[in-house]
Motif scaffolding. Structure first.
Motif, mmCIF file in Angstrom:
data_model
loop_
_atom_site.group_PDB
_atom_site.id
_atom_site.type_symbol
_atom_site.label_atom_id
_atom_site.label_comp_id
_atom_site.label_asym_id
_atom_site.label_seq_id
_atom_site.Cartn_x
_atom_site.Cartn_y
_atom_site.Cartn_z
ATOM 1 N N ALA A 1 -2.087 4.164 -9.599
ATOM 2 C CA ALA A 1 -1.547 3.542 -8.382
ATOM 3 C C ALA A 1 -0.091 3.134 -8.541
ATOM 4 O O ALA A 1 0.670 3.173 -7.590
ATOM 5 C CB ALA A 1 -2.395 2.342 -7.986
ATOM 6 N N GLN B 1 4.842 -4.070 5.273
ATOM 7 C CA GLN B 1 5.080 -2.736 5.810
ATOM 8 C C GLN B 1 6.198 -2.750 6.834
ATOM 9 O O GLN B 1 6.926 -1.778 6.997
ATOM 10 C CB GLN B 1 3.797 -2.254 6.491
ATOM 11 N N GLU C 1 -4.033 -10.037 1.132
ATOM 12 C CA GLU C 1 -3.967 -9.387 2.432
ATOM 13 C C GLU C 1 -5.293 -9.628 3.168
ATOM 14 O O GLU C 1 -6.353 -9.609 2.554
ATOM 15 C CB GLU C 1 -3.765 -7.893 2.192
ATOM 16 N N VAL D 1 -7.430 6.460 -10.983
ATOM 17 C CA VAL D 1 -6.432 6.471 -9.908
ATOM 18 C C VAL D 1 -5.160 5.790 -10.389
ATOM 19 O O VAL D 1 -5.130 4.589 -10.620
ATOM 20 C CB VAL D 1 -6.942 5.740 -8.643
ATOM 21 N N ALA E 1 5.364 2.190 2.827
ATOM 22 C CA ALA E 1 4.314 2.611 3.757
ATOM 23 C C ALA E 1 2.948 2.251 3.199
ATOM 24 O O ALA E 1 2.804 1.880 2.027
ATOM 25 C CB ALA E 1 4.422 4.106 4.011
ATOM 26 N N ASN E 2 1.960 2.392 4.043
ATOM 27 C CA ASN E 2 0.576 2.290 3.657
ATOM 28 C C ASN E 2 0.271 3.091 2.390
ATOM 29 O O ASN E 2 0.588 4.273 2.334
ATOM 30 C CB ASN E 2 -0.205 2.923 4.812
ATOM 31 N N GLY E 3 -0.305 2.442 1.379
ATOM 32 C CA GLY E 3 -0.699 3.167 0.177
ATOM 33 C C GLY E 3 0.403 3.345 -0.848
ATOM 34 O O GLY E 3 0.189 3.954 -1.897
ATOM 35 N N ALA E 4 1.584 2.809 -0.585
ATOM 36 C CA ALA E 4 2.710 2.972 -1.514
ATOM 37 C C ALA E 4 2.502 2.215 -2.824
ATOM 38 O O ALA E 4 3.070 2.565 -3.855
ATOM 39 C CB ALA E 4 4.008 2.513 -0.851
ATOM 40 N N GLY E 5 1.674 1.154 -2.761
ATOM 41 C CA GLY E 5 1.396 0.391 -3.980
ATOM 42 C C GLY E 5 1.816 -1.069 -3.909
ATOM 43 O O GLY E 5 1.869 -1.752 -4.937
ATOM 44 N N LYS E 6 2.084 -1.561 -2.722
ATOM 45 C CA LYS E 6 2.550 -2.946 -2.582
ATOM 46 C C LYS E 6 1.481 -3.941 -3.041
ATOM 47 O O LYS E 6 1.748 -4.825 -3.855
ATOM 48 C CB LYS E 6 2.935 -3.238 -1.118
ATOM 49 N N SER E 7 0.262 -3.780 -2.498
ATOM 50 C CA SER E 7 -0.814 -4.721 -2.867
ATOM 51 C C SER E 7 -1.120 -4.632 -4.354
ATOM 52 O O SER E 7 -1.362 -5.652 -5.012
ATOM 53 C CB SER E 7 -2.098 -4.400 -2.098
ATOM 54 N N THR E 8 -1.133 -3.421 -4.860
ATOM 55 C CA THR E 8 -1.436 -3.237 -6.279
ATOM 56 C C THR E 8 -0.393 -3.934 -7.150
ATOM 57 O O THR E 8 -0.724 -4.551 -8.166
ATOM 58 C CB THR E 8 -1.499 -1.735 -6.628
ATOM 59 N N GLU F 1 1.368 -8.864 3.068
ATOM 60 C CA GLU F 1 1.282 -8.399 4.464
ATOM 61 C C GLU F 1 0.905 -9.510 5.445
ATOM 62 O O GLU F 1 -0.090 -9.392 6.177
ATOM 63 C CB GLU F 1 0.219 -7.294 4.523
ATOM 64 N N GLU G 1 -10.807 -5.655 -9.379
ATOM 65 C CA GLU G 1 -11.087 -4.380 -8.694
ATOM 66 C C GLU G 1 -11.151 -3.227 -9.697
ATOM 67 O O GLU G 1 -10.856 -2.091 -9.368
ATOM 68 C CB GLU G 1 -10.021 -4.113 -7.629
ATOM 69 N N TYR H 1 -6.632 2.266 -11.370
ATOM 70 C CA TYR H 1 -7.930 1.747 -10.935
ATOM 71 C C TYR H 1 -9.028 2.616 -11.536
ATOM 72 O O TYR H 1 -8.931 3.847 -11.507
ATOM 73 C CB TYR H 1 -8.056 1.797 -9.410
HETATM 74 P P1 ATP Z 1 -1.625 -1.128 2.138
HETATM 75 O O1 ATP Z 1 -0.613 -1.475 3.146
HETATM 76 O O2 ATP Z 1 -2.638 -0.166 2.606
HETATM 77 O O3 ATP Z 1 -2.225 -2.301 1.426
HETATM 78 P P2 ATP Z 1 -0.187 -0.709 -0.304
HETATM 79 O O4 ATP Z 1 1.226 -0.269 -0.343
HETATM 80 O O5 ATP Z 1 -0.453 -2.139 -0.517
HETATM 81 O O6 ATP Z 1 -0.821 -0.259 1.061
HETATM 82 P P3 ATP Z 1 -2.090 -0.225 -2.374
HETATM 83 O O7 ATP Z 1 -3.192 -0.883 -1.631
HETATM 84 O O8 ATP Z 1 -1.492 -0.937 -3.495
HETATM 85 O O9 ATP Z 1 -0.947 0.187 -1.350
HETATM 86 O O10 ATP Z 1 -2.602 1.205 -2.836
HETATM 87 C C1 ATP Z 1 -1.902 2.027 -3.765
HETATM 88 C C2 ATP Z 1 -2.798 3.169 -4.195
HETATM 89 O O11 ATP Z 1 -3.898 2.668 -4.960
HETATM 90 C C3 ATP Z 1 -3.407 3.951 -3.036
HETATM 91 O O12 ATP Z 1 -3.457 5.302 -3.419
HETATM 92 C C4 ATP Z 1 -4.790 3.368 -2.917
HETATM 93 O O13 ATP Z 1 -5.690 4.318 -2.392
HETATM 94 C C5 ATP Z 1 -5.132 3.033 -4.364
HETATM 95 N N1 ATP Z 1 -6.046 1.873 -4.439
HETATM 96 C C6 ATP Z 1 -5.812 0.633 -3.926
HETATM 97 N N2 ATP Z 1 -6.830 -0.208 -4.220
HETATM 98 C C7 ATP Z 1 -7.730 0.517 -4.923
HETATM 99 C C8 ATP Z 1 -8.995 0.230 -5.533
HETATM 100 N N3 ATP Z 1 -9.534 -0.998 -5.464
HETATM 101 N N4 ATP Z 1 -9.636 1.229 -6.192
HETATM 102 C C9 ATP Z 1 -9.088 2.469 -6.260
HETATM 103 N N5 ATP Z 1 -7.900 2.802 -5.732
HETATM 104 C C10 ATP Z 1 -7.223 1.851 -5.064
#
Ligand code: ATP
Length: 247
Positions: free
Chosen positions: A21, A204, A93, A19, A40-47, A171, A59, A15
């Motif tokens: 990700a 999650q 999400e 960052v 877990a939260n922040g693992a990278g699923k959404s990305t 999610e 983004e 990102y």
């Molecule tokens: P969640 O359950 O919170 O959605 P996740 O597993 O889907 O968690 P992501 O949202 O993919 O995790 O985040 C992965 C990493 O990328 C995290 O470190 C997050 O802070 C970072 N991140 C996510 N979206 C952005 C963004 N738009 N800009 C910068 N960093 C981002």
């Protein structure tokens, strides 16, 4: 084995150019399958889902390495609306319905991407209402005034209006009461079995997702650290830990 409908290999994503990700994500979804992406939260699923759908670019993110193959063609950097037209759609999400539009208007908005004729739209709407009887009852309500569960159904129903082959579902359980979550997952299962829609499900709640998925991948810190049939992952301690740690 037939080639998977979706194959992600060694994908890295950043990102804003800084960052990191995703640090090497690989996963597959077989045609007609339900794959789960756990972590877990922040693992990278959404990305991961946004890297596949192309929405990551809205983004200021991008895929910097690896391959994503959708039905045999490379789709890194593909236009998201082209992918929707080809049957690959993401449900974001947090649902993202249009709050001022009615439930039905929200659903119909999903048909525009493929420039559907009105007879087709009417037909598809009836199909969606058959899957989600609650939405038929609530068709004239402003989406912003419906419950969280109903909004999740609208978001999924709107995606189905694009006639997808694969739905990336982020999610779906978030913020919903357990009984509503079960209702939604049961509909996902029916859509999969009866309409042949494939799913990649970011969740999650590993315990929940593993009951519905046939294959699963565990993400940690932007990497897949475990992968296999859902029944095998269900017994693993690291999977349980990710759930407890993130829940
Ligand atoms: P969640 O359950 O919170 O959605 P996740 O597993 O889907 O968690 P992501 O949202 O993919 O995790 O985040 C992965 C990493 O990328 C995290 O470190 C997050 O802070 C970072 N991140 C996510 N979206 C952005 C963004 N738009 N800009 C910068 N960093 C981002």
């Amino acid at each position: 084995d037939a080639e998977p409908i979706l194959a992600v290999e060694a994908v890295e994503a950043v990102y804003g150019g800084v960052v990191l990700a995703l640090r090497g994500v690989g996963l597959t979804v077989r045609a007609g399958g339900i794959s789960a992406l756990l972590g877990a939260n922040g693992a990278g699923k959404s990305t991961t889902l946004k890297a596949i759908s192309g929405l990551i670019r809205s983004e200021r993110g991008r895929v910097t390495a690896g391959r994503i193959r959708w039905r045999g063609t490379d789709i890194v950097d593909a236009d998201p609306s082209r992918l929707v037209a080809e049957g690959l759609v993401q449900v974001l999400e947090g649902r993202h319905v249009f709050p001022q539009l009615t439930v039905e208007q929200n659903l119909v908005s999903g048909a525009y991407v493929r420039g559907a004729a009105s007879a087709e739209i009417a037909e598809d709407l009836e199909r969606i209402y058959a899957w989600f009887p609650r939405l038929k009852v609530r068709r004239a309500a402003k989406a912003g005034y419906t419950s969280g569960g109903e909004q999740q159904m609208v978001a999924i129903g709107r995606a189905l209006m694009t006639r997808p082959k694969l739905v990336l579902l982020d999610e779906p359980s978030m913020g919903l009461a357990p009984i509503i979550v079960e209702e939604i997952f049961e509909i996902v299962r029916q859509l999969n079995r009866e309409a042949g829609v494939s799913f990649l499900l970011a969740e999650q709640n590993a315990h929940l997702a593993l009951r519905y998925a046939d294959h699963a991948h565990l993400l940690e810190n932007g990497r897949v650290v475990a992968e296999g049939p859902a029944a095998d992952l269900a017994g693993r301690d690291d999977v349980a830990a990710s759930y407890l740690g993130g829940g």
